[in-house]
Write a protein that holds these residues in place. Structure first.
Motif, PDB file in Angstrom:
ATOM      1  N   GLU A 295      -2.198   1.973   0.269  1.00 29.01           N
ATOM      2  CA  GLU A 295      -2.150   1.311  -1.030  1.00 29.01           C
ATOM      3  C   GLU A 295      -0.975   0.332  -1.112  1.00 29.01           C
ATOM      4  N   LEU A 296       0.131   0.655  -0.422  1.00 34.88           N
ATOM      5  CA  LEU A 296       1.269  -0.265  -0.410  1.00 34.88           C
ATOM      6  C   LEU A 296       0.933  -1.521   0.382  1.00 34.88           C
ATOM      7  N   VAL A 297       0.368  -1.345   1.565  1.00 32.88           N
ATOM      8  CA  VAL A 297       0.123  -2.481   2.439  1.00 32.88           C
ATOM      9  C   VAL A 297      -1.014  -3.356   1.918  1.00 32.88           C
ATOM     10  N   ALA A 298      -1.799  -2.829   0.986  1.00 32.64           N
ATOM     11  CA  ALA A 298      -2.892  -3.621   0.403  1.00 32.64           C
ATOM     12  C   ALA A 298      -2.384  -4.625  -0.623  1.00 32.64           C
ATOM     13  N   CYS A 299      -1.128  -4.475  -1.073  1.00 32.47           N
ATOM     14  CA  CYS A 299      -0.580  -5.396  -2.072  1.00 32.47           C
ATOM     15  C   CYS A 299      -0.457  -6.803  -1.495  1.00 32.47           C
ATOM     16  N   GLU A 300      -0.762  -7.785  -2.315  1.00 28.36           N
ATOM     17  CA  GLU A 300      -0.688  -9.184  -1.883  1.00 28.36           C
ATOM     18  C   GLU A 300       0.181 -10.031  -2.815  1.00 28.36           C
ATOM     19  N   THR A 301      -0.101  -9.972  -4.101  1.00 29.66           N
ATOM     20  CA  THR A 301       0.630 -10.796  -5.059  1.00 29.66           C
ATOM     21  C   THR A 301       1.922 -10.106  -5.491  1.00 29.66           C
ATOM     22  N   ARG A 302       2.800 -10.892  -6.074  1.00 29.61           N
ATOM     23  CA  ARG A 302       4.061 -10.333  -6.569  1.00 29.61           C
ATOM     24  C   ARG A 302       3.799  -9.251  -7.607  1.00 29.61           C
TER      25      ARG A 302
END
Length: 431
Positions: A295-302
């Motif tokens: 779930e952390l590595v899926a983040c893209e935007t600020r």
């Protein structure tokens, strides 16, 4: 003089080569100085190509200020140094031998290095300024500053990633447990980092996963093992319920003793930074993310990065900075500055460590992109450099400046710095 100056002189071949002879009078021709061994054990340069007399050699080169340092460092008893084909020294004060007793050709460089280069090195090395080149850095073109900041950022990320990979090894390659413990240490920030890391070890991630869907039990596990439910007389009903639940879970899972009160630091901390408040925020993240890493590595935007950590804290820890003692102000969510700190010191190092582990540069690029999305840090170190007109617009720049300060400027490793190298090269006589 320090040995790194000798490394610098050899790496860039900044010495006169006419009538180059070993101490035994054998002619030396340097075909290739070798590859600098920056951090691994063993000789200083690998895969050097040299011609000694009429014979061409491929092997290692070791450098010392004095030839006798070979004996002092016990290289004669270390098999890694048997492949040394040339010993380069500033002062040849005694013959040196390999492990099996054969002599190693020695090349003395004293008297072969230009005096202006030595003078500039000494000037930087003994500068009283916090930033050794502060009075001269204006002479260096911006492209060299930018290049050095890129290098300093990568070195700082590498150092942080290595700590994660060491933890991974301790966890027997269990990546999820490593992510969990790294996040725990992150929520301790600087003051309580050790306490939170120890908590992440006495409450294994397997138990966190098991009780994640049982909020009260997970709350009891974390605060109980943190030793925060038995500190003095507490009459708060919620805390007493947690303490009772913790006693049951501790017996059921044969947990080690809770952390002592001394594990936590409160000196000069505002209530918003107290360990119990931070632990409530960490608990919120654990409760809201079934899979910490994916779930952390899926983040893209600020916004996605911030939302990952910006979770609603359980009710009790919105109103208490200490167990059983209501606070005058509520702590509803973690602040943006704290989230930025977690993204810089937890998310980015995890991404770089994973890039190294999987040999996939996409995660490294993601870490740098994350830092570039974050606002710049403002502290006494970054202000030193902005006062010298170094670029500073994002957290990537901030981390680069911190890396430059800690890894190069403070230990006076100017010969390994692109800026220092440029200043020293400017003092070389023109051909």
């Amino acid at each position: 003089m320090k040995e790194d100056f000798l490394h610098y002189v050899w790496q860039y071949q900044y010495f006169r080569k006419e009538q180059l002879l070993t101490s035994a009078g054998e002619p030396v021709q340097i075909l290739h100085p070798g590859v600098y061994n920056k951090s691994n054990a063993g000789p200083d340069f690998f895969n050097a190509r040299l011609k000694l007399g009429e014979t061409e050699w491929i092997g290692s080169v070791e450098l010392h200020l004095k030839a006798s340092d070979w004996r002092k460092h016990q290289h004669q008893h270390d098999g890694k140094y048997n492949q040394v084909v040339l010993h380069v020294v500033w002062e040849d004060d005694e013959p040196v031998l390999r492990e099996e007793g054969t002599a190693i050709p020695t090349l003395e460089l004293a008297g072969r290095v230009e005096l202006p280069l030595q003078a500039k090195y000494q000037e930087l090395l003994w500068s009283q300024a916090v930033i050794p080149c502060a009075e001269q850095v204006h002479k260096v073109e911006s492209i060299f500053k930018s290049s050095m900041l890129d290098k300093a950022l990568m070195e700082r990320l590498e150092i942080k990633a290595e700590l994660v990979l060491e933890r991974l090894q301790q966890n027997r390659q269990d990546w999820e447990s490593t992510v969990y413990q790294t996040m725990a240490a992150g929520f301790g920030f600087k003051i309580n980092q050790d306490g939170f890391l120890r908590l992440g070890q006495v409450v294994p991630y397997t138990l966190v996963q098991r009780y994640r869907t049982f909020p009260k039990q997970l709350e009891a596990l974390l605060f109980g093992q943190a030793g925060m439910l038995n500190q003095g007389e507490i009459s708060d009903e919620h805390v007493l319920t947690l303490a009772k639940e913790h006693r049951y879970l501790s017996q059921k899972h044969s947990l080690p003793e809770p952390l002592p009160k001394s594990a936590w630091n409160y000196l000069r901390l505002r209530p918003a930074n107290f360990p119990a408040v931070r632990l409530g925020q960490f608990l919120a993240v654990l409760l809201n993310h079934e899979h910490l890493w994916s779930e952390l590595v899926a983040c893209e935007t600020r916004e996605e990065w911030f939302s990952y950590f910006r979770q609603s804290v359980p009710a009790c820890w919105q109103q208490h900075s200490l167990p059983g003692k209501p606070s005058a102000q509520p702590f509803l969510k973690i602040g943006d500055d704290s989230v930025q700190g977690l993204l810089i010191n937890v998310a980015a190092p995890l991404l770089v460590a994973y890039a190294k582990r999987m040999d996939n540069t996409a995660y490294l690029e993601k870490a740098i992109a994350l830092l570039e999305k974050l606002g710049k840090e403002n502290n006494h170190i970054t202000r030193l450099y902005t006062g010298l007109n170094f670029p500073h617009t994002s957290a990537a720049d901030s981390q680069a400046l911190l890396g430059l300060y800690h890894t190069f400027c403070t230990p006076r490793k100017c010969v390994h710095c692109t800026i220092g190298h440029r200043l020293m090269k400017q003092n070389l006589p023109r051909a």
